[in-house]
Design a protein around this motif. Structure first.
Motif, PDB file in Angstrom:
ATOM      1  N   ASP A  44      45.371 -57.131  28.947  1.00 13.37           N
ATOM      2  CA  ASP A  44      46.158 -57.057  30.182  1.00 13.37           C
ATOM      3  C   ASP A  44      46.258 -55.638  30.750  1.00 13.37           C
ATOM      4  O   ASP A  44      46.581 -55.471  31.918  1.00 13.37           O
ATOM      5  N   ALA A  45      45.987 -54.639  29.926  1.00 14.33           N
ATOM      6  CA  ALA A  45      46.075 -53.249  30.392  1.00 14.33           C
ATOM      7  C   ALA A  45      44.733 -52.740  30.931  1.00 14.33           C
ATOM      8  O   ALA A  45      44.655 -51.622  31.439  1.00 14.33           O
ATOM      9  N   LEU A  46      43.686 -53.545  30.828  1.00 10.78           N
ATOM     10  CA  LEU A  46      42.366 -53.103  31.266  1.00 10.78           C
ATOM     11  C   LEU A  46      42.311 -52.895  32.774  1.00 10.78           C
ATOM     12  O   LEU A  46      42.902 -53.654  33.532  1.00 10.78           O
ATOM     13  N   THR A  47      41.572 -51.853  33.171  1.00 13.48           N
ATOM     14  CA  THR A  47      41.285 -51.626  34.588  1.00 13.48           C
ATOM     15  C   THR A  47      39.803 -51.297  34.725  1.00 13.48           C
ATOM     16  O   THR A  47      39.171 -50.838  33.762  1.00 13.48           O
ATOM     17  N   VAL A  48      39.261 -51.517  35.897  1.00 14.08           N
ATOM     18  CA  VAL A  48      37.857 -51.185  36.140  1.00 14.08           C
ATOM     19  C   VAL A  48      37.610 -49.685  35.947  1.00 14.08           C
ATOM     20  O   VAL A  48      36.645 -49.304  35.271  1.00 14.08           O
ATOM     21  N   PRO A  54      33.162 -46.579  38.862  1.00 15.47           N
ATOM     22  CA  PRO A  54      33.789 -47.868  39.168  1.00 15.47           C
ATOM     23  C   PRO A  54      32.993 -48.661  40.204  1.00 15.47           C
ATOM     24  O   PRO A  54      32.892 -49.890  40.107  1.00 15.47           O
ATOM     25  N   MET A  63      39.087 -47.567  34.028  1.00 21.04           N
ATOM     26  CA  MET A  63      39.167 -47.272  32.594  1.00 21.04           C
ATOM     27  C   MET A  63      37.863 -47.694  31.900  1.00 21.04           C
ATOM     28  O   MET A  63      37.306 -46.942  31.091  1.00 21.04           O
ATOM     29  N   TYR A  70      32.015 -52.638  40.413  1.00 15.54           N
ATOM     30  CA  TYR A  70      32.366 -53.510  41.542  1.00 15.54           C
ATOM     31  C   TYR A  70      31.122 -54.101  42.194  1.00 15.54           C
ATOM     32  O   TYR A  70      31.116 -55.266  42.588  1.00 15.54           O
ATOM     33  N   ASP A  81      34.715 -57.904  40.558  1.00 18.10           N
ATOM     34  CA  ASP A  81      36.069 -57.501  40.172  1.00 18.10           C
ATOM     35  C   ASP A  81      36.211 -57.591  38.651  1.00 18.10           C
ATOM     36  O   ASP A  81      35.286 -58.004  37.952  1.00 18.10           O
ATOM     37  N   LEU A  82      37.377 -57.187  38.168  1.00 16.38           N
ATOM     38  CA  LEU A  82      37.623 -57.156  36.727  1.00 16.38           C
ATOM     39  C   LEU A  82      37.478 -58.545  36.105  1.00 16.38           C
ATOM     40  O   LEU A  82      36.879 -58.694  35.045  1.00 16.38           O
ATOM     41  N   GLN A  83      37.999 -59.568  36.768  1.00 18.79           N
ATOM     42  CA  GLN A  83      37.948 -60.912  36.197  1.00 18.79           C
ATOM     43  C   GLN A  83      36.510 -61.400  36.041  1.00 18.79           C
ATOM     44  O   GLN A  83      36.168 -62.017  35.045  1.00 18.79           O
TER      45      GLN A  83
END
Length: 187
Positions: free
Chosen positions: A33-37, A48, A39, A52, A57-59
């Motif tokens: 849940d803390a993941l970001t693109v 990033p 990161m 993209y 997106d991340l999902q």
């Protein structure tokens, strides 16, 4: 001056591998849940915008990672008889898919799958494994159901229970499904 040909999949495959590895490592370190693109991009050594462009997106990235993680590592073992082979496979499938990690990968594979291709790929993995099991049995002279019958009567109920009714789900349930699809004679 000749231009060196770029090997198909070369850089693209390296980017995918490094981004997948970064996503898996960071998920275990900081939590999914803390993941970001940004990161993941930093860890993978890409921008990033690369992520993209490729995944959207991340999902969708997490979905792609999940599909890759759901790919079986090895061919099913040959235990010498169809009932043994299919039972061992169904029990292992249930064990792996019903684990917390397995459920997360299944959810991720489906959530970031706008066109259904990831779900289809996951289904194809199971069908390929079952085809190997049935081929071994056919080579031994055993009568077998077809792949789709096993998918419908073993894999589908297992997945439904894993996703929607996990309480009381155990190896005995998997064995019962195999016994039912093979019939009382074990085919």
């Amino acid at each position: 001056m000749s231009r060196q040909m770029v090997r198909p999949g070369g850089r693209s495959a390296r980017v995918q591998a490094s981004v997948h590895a970064a996503a898996r490592e960071l998920a275990s370190e900081v939590g999914r849940d803390a993941l970001t693109v940004p990161m993941i991009a930093l860890r993978a050594g890409v921008t990033p915008s690369t992520i993209y462009r490729r995944w959207g997106d991340l999902q969708e990235l997490l979905s792609d990672v999940a599909v890759e993680r759901l790919r079986p590592d090895t061919a099913p073992r040959d235990h010498g008889a169809l009932p043994s082979d299919l039972t061992a496979w169904a029990e292992q499938f249930l064990d792996e898919m019903s684990s917390p990690v397995g459920r997360t990968y299944i959810r991720d594979a489906l959530l970031g799958d706008p066109d259904g291709s990831n779900a289809g790929q996951c289904s194809a993995y199971a069908a390929e494994q079952i085809d190997v099991i049935l081929s071994h049995a056919t080579e031994r002279g055993e009568e077998t159901p077809d792949v789709e019958t096993v998918m419908d009567r073993v894999v589908a109920p297992l997945m439904y229970r894993i996703l929607f009714r996990p309480d009381g789900l155990d190896a005995a349930y998997a064995r019962r499904l195999v016994t039912e699809v093979l019939g009382p004679t074990g085919r």
